[in-house]
Motif scaffolding. Sequence first.
Motif, PDB file in Angstrom:
ATOM      1  N   UNK A 189      10.165  -2.564  -9.026  1.00  0.00           N
ATOM      2  CA  UNK A 189      10.017  -2.269  -7.180  1.00  0.00           C
ATOM      3  C   UNK A 189       9.973  -0.891  -6.970  1.00  0.00           C
ATOM      4  N   UNK A 190       9.002  -0.399  -7.722  1.00  0.00           N
ATOM      5  CA  UNK A 190       8.666   0.906  -7.453  1.00  0.00           C
ATOM      6  C   UNK A 190       6.953   0.584  -6.949  1.00  0.00           C
ATOM      7  N   UNK A 191       6.243  -0.215  -7.369  1.00  0.00           N
ATOM      8  CA  UNK A 191       5.440  -1.165  -7.042  1.00  0.00           C
ATOM      9  C   UNK A 191       5.367  -1.581  -5.812  1.00  0.00           C
ATOM     10  N   UNK A 192       5.956  -2.655  -5.507  1.00  0.00           N
ATOM     11  CA  UNK A 192       6.528  -3.333  -3.617  1.00  0.00           C
ATOM     12  C   UNK A 192       6.872  -2.262  -3.128  1.00  0.00           C
ATOM     13  N   UNK A 193       7.461  -0.872  -3.921  1.00  0.00           N
ATOM     14  CA  UNK A 193       7.642  -0.374  -2.855  1.00  0.00           C
ATOM     15  C   UNK A 193       5.997   0.041  -2.306  1.00  0.00           C
ATOM     16  N   UNK A 194       6.174   0.939  -2.806  1.00  0.00           N
ATOM     17  CA  UNK A 194       4.302   1.515  -2.305  1.00  0.00           C
ATOM     18  C   UNK A 194       3.395   0.527  -2.050  1.00  0.00           C
ATOM     19  N   UNK A 195       3.130  -1.174  -2.108  1.00  0.00           N
ATOM     20  CA  UNK A 195       2.375  -1.647  -1.627  1.00  0.00           C
ATOM     21  C   UNK A 195       3.029  -2.271  -0.311  1.00  0.00           C
ATOM     22  N   UNK A 196       4.628  -2.526  -0.021  1.00  0.00           N
ATOM     23  CA  UNK A 196       4.855  -2.320   1.303  1.00  0.00           C
ATOM     24  C   UNK A 196       4.465  -0.697   2.183  1.00  0.00           C
ATOM     25  N   UNK A 197       4.521   0.623   1.670  1.00  0.00           N
ATOM     26  CA  UNK A 197       4.119   1.712   2.441  1.00  0.00           C
ATOM     27  C   UNK A 197       3.309   1.707   2.826  1.00  0.00           C
ATOM     28  N   UNK A 198       1.842   1.109   1.868  1.00  0.00           N
ATOM     29  CA  UNK A 198       0.431   0.377   2.060  1.00  0.00           C
ATOM     30  C   UNK A 198      -0.101   0.302   3.222  1.00  0.00           C
ATOM     31  N   UNK A 199       0.784  -1.031   2.767  1.00  0.00           N
ATOM     32  CA  UNK A 199       0.610  -2.113   4.581  1.00  0.00           C
ATOM     33  C   UNK A 199       1.140  -1.680   5.636  1.00  0.00           C
ATOM     34  N   UNK A 200       1.947  -0.858   5.576  1.00  0.00           N
ATOM     35  CA  UNK A 200       2.627  -0.506   7.478  1.00  0.00           C
ATOM     36  C   UNK A 200       1.029   0.533   7.546  1.00  0.00           C
ATOM     37  N   UNK A 201      -0.100   0.331   7.883  1.00  0.00           N
ATOM     38  CA  UNK A 201      -1.066   1.387   8.462  1.00  0.00           C
ATOM     39  C   UNK A 201      -2.218   0.648   8.454  1.00  0.00           C
ATOM     40  N   UNK A 202      -2.854  -0.512   9.387  1.00  0.00           N
ATOM     41  CA  UNK A 202      -3.509  -1.993   9.112  1.00  0.00           C
ATOM     42  C   UNK A 202      -4.548  -1.948   8.553  1.00  0.00           C
ATOM     43  N   UNK A 203      -5.452  -0.797   8.313  1.00  0.00           N
ATOM     44  CA  UNK A 203      -6.372  -0.847   7.428  1.00  0.00           C
ATOM     45  C   UNK A 203      -5.632  -0.738   5.969  1.00  0.00           C
ATOM     46  N   UNK A 204      -4.288  -0.234   5.567  1.00  0.00           N
ATOM     47  CA  UNK A 204      -4.310  -0.586   4.121  1.00  0.00           C
ATOM     48  C   UNK A 204      -3.431  -2.362   4.427  1.00  0.00           C
ATOM     49  N   UNK A 205      -2.767  -2.588   5.322  1.00  0.00           N
ATOM     50  CA  UNK A 205      -2.364  -4.344   5.215  1.00  0.00           C
ATOM     51  C   UNK A 205      -3.922  -5.000   4.862  1.00  0.00           C
ATOM     52  N   UNK A 206      -5.052  -4.711   5.991  1.00  0.00           N
ATOM     53  CA  UNK A 206      -6.713  -5.747   5.565  1.00  0.00           C
ATOM     54  C   UNK A 206      -6.815  -4.897   4.087  1.00  0.00           C
ATOM     55  N   UNK A 207      -6.621  -4.051   2.890  1.00  0.00           N
ATOM     56  CA  UNK A 207      -6.855  -4.090   2.065  1.00  0.00           C
ATOM     57  C   UNK A 207      -6.069  -4.445   1.412  1.00  0.00           C
ATOM     58  N   UNK A 208      -5.386  -4.923   1.067  1.00  0.00           N
ATOM     59  CA  UNK A 208      -4.502  -6.258   0.764  1.00  0.00           C
ATOM     60  C   UNK A 208      -4.600  -7.470   1.234  1.00  0.00           C
ATOM     61  N   UNK A 209      -5.266  -7.195   2.072  1.00  0.00           N
ATOM     62  CA  UNK A 209      -5.151  -8.783   2.728  1.00  0.00           C
ATOM     63  C   UNK A 209      -6.750  -9.147   1.807  1.00  0.00           C
ATOM     64  N   UNK A 210      -7.330  -8.271   2.237  1.00  0.00           N
ATOM     65  CA  UNK A 210      -9.324  -8.783   0.998  1.00  0.00           C
ATOM     66  C   UNK A 210      -8.529  -8.668  -0.281  1.00  0.00           C
ATOM     67  N   UNK A 211      -7.528  -8.130  -1.283  1.00  0.00           N
ATOM     68  CA  UNK A 211      -7.702  -7.788  -2.264  1.00  0.00           C
ATOM     69  C   UNK A 211      -6.781  -9.512  -2.265  1.00  0.00           C
ATOM     70  N   UNK A 212      -6.639 -10.384  -1.790  1.00  0.00           N
ATOM     71  CA  UNK A 212      -5.911 -11.159  -1.810  1.00  0.00           C
ATOM     72  C   UNK A 212      -4.730 -11.630  -2.435  1.00  0.00           C
TER      73      UNK A 212
END
Lengths: 339, 340
Positions: free
Chosen positions: B126-149
């Motif tokens: 749960x915490x890990x997903x919450x962290x990912x979600x927080x990270x994805x809320x801003x564009x470079x973060x979302x781009x990072x997540x997408x890049x990491x496949x």
Amino acid sequence: MTSVLPPQKESTSGTYTFSSRPRALPNRSKYRDPVAELQEEPTQYGNIMYDRRVIRGNTYAQHILPVSAQPDPIEIQRQQEVRRRAAAKKRAKDQLRPRTPEPVEGRKHIDVQTELYLEELSDRIVETDVECQTDAFLDKPPTPLFVPAKTGRDAVTQIEEGELFDFDIEVKPVLEVFIGKTIEQALLEVMEEEELANLRGQQRAFEELRNAELAEVQRLEEQERRHREEKERRMREQREVLRLEKETAEKIAARVFAKHYLADLIPSIYSNLRDNGYFYDPVERDIETNFLNWLVKDVENTLDDHVLGRKVLDMLIREVVEKRLDVFQQMEQQHNASA
Amino acid sequence: MAHTRISNKMPPHIEPARAPIAFGRRAIPKLNEELASEDLVTRQCALASLCDLVHDPERAYETIETGCLENLKRLLRDKDSVVRRKTTEVLYELSVHNVGRDAFLQNDVILSLAELLDEPVDICRVNMHKTLEMLSEFTPGAAGIVDAGLVPQLVLKLPSELVEIQEIILDTLHFCLRVNVSQALASGAISILKEKLLHNSVAIRSKAAQALMGICVPLEGKNEVCKQNIIPILVRLLKDRHPEVAAKAAGSLMIATITTQGKYAALKAMAIPPLLQLVSSPVTEVSLNAIKAITTLAEAPEGRQELLNHVAVLESKQDHSSEIIRRAAGTAVRVITWKP
């Protein structure tokens, strides 16, 4: 004390020949007499380190004996040099060695020995040895407790309740700090959550706007695209229609022109043909072809006959003339012969 | 002889579960060293203290400056579940701050977090997903997540996870879809979202509709959506009791009906009456999205005919307090009454 055979004398019966004869060490007293040492005869010994017969240096290289048994003149020279140098060194050393200074003027150095002036001490003090030993330790009784004499006066004190401090008053600042910290912590947490909630609210509003705008943009794009396509289509149709019209007009024009051109064509064809003789009178033709052929042939034949006749006549005439000529020639000959 | 210690007894350890925090500037470096220790209890206590400290933005910045991220990354793989849980909490707190997010992107924390996707302990996930979600809320973060496949993996995790984790994943996907849709499409996200649209939980329905909205933005998404017959489901969701679900469903419709195919599918599914109802809803988002959906439907001639009867409703919205609704209503009226 030493028993040293002179080293030069070699025992003939022995298996060894020594250049440095082994000898037992003399039994010297521990504290040597310096005088006695000087009277020893210097023993000559050879040091194997400096022995020519001992091969020094690398043993894997061949030590070539000199060709002749006699030492090389160079070798002799070298040895003489070495000896000279050694002597010189020794002399120099001797000179450098400190000696007792020369005697002052008017005086002379003489060696003196105090041995003669030694006297034996016969006056000895009587000595005796005496020993002494303490007894073994006896167990010591424990020291009694030292109680110093009592001085001063006795006094007693007791802390009653409520005398050191008043709990309620003292606890106030501590409590204030506690409560303050707790509330501060709570406030911070609440503020954080509130901030987050505000941020989320803002985010949501922004997202709505963004989505709406995005939809709008896409819709307008789509609309544009459709309108443009529609326009394109209509324009294409229009162009098609125009093209068809043009084609039709051209066709009509071409047709009219062709008609006009061809209208004149037939009479001219006819006249041409007539000029080239393609329209003929059959009777005339027939006469021309058949009748005249026969006529001409006949004429030809007749003429040939005429010619033939003339030729025959010519031949006749020729023959006759030739015969007459012959006859005349004969006659002439006869005439000539007879004349 | 004088010692620095005042009394022979050490000061009382008030909270045994937390490491004592040193004073001032020394607090974070000391905790950093304790994080790297071999002893399990030390690590746990240090993590607990760090977790409390990191709420403060200044402390968070200090944490990153002293390079705690390396230790935290290593602790993510620790065998003890308490350590992992606390580490994920610390990372979550760090990701709330902007410096934290930047540092995550620089230090490749995303990949380390992704290793926890198959974590057995729930709370860590749960915490890990919450962290990912927080990270994805801003564009470079979302781009990072997408890049990491991570997008295909998240999509695949969606059917099998707990409900609350599903909500968080849907949120993360929603933000990642803004950056790149093709990865999600390739992993069959639309069919998975289709099931989620009919889930019992309100939050999941609305978030699934939101994610669908994101997927519909590029053209391939719209075509896929029409092909898989999602539009009738969305129309059904318009009549949902909860406004957020209806709002998001209207939003998805407004984007999906931009293509002609979508328009006719929606018209066939009788989308207009519910949309008209939603226009008069008090919630801004609902009425805004509904008006926009009506606008797109009005582009088609059949839609226009039907909507000509209802122009009055839209005109009434033109005096609304919110400016965007006014504009949207004006556009809608214009489109409906347009003559070619």
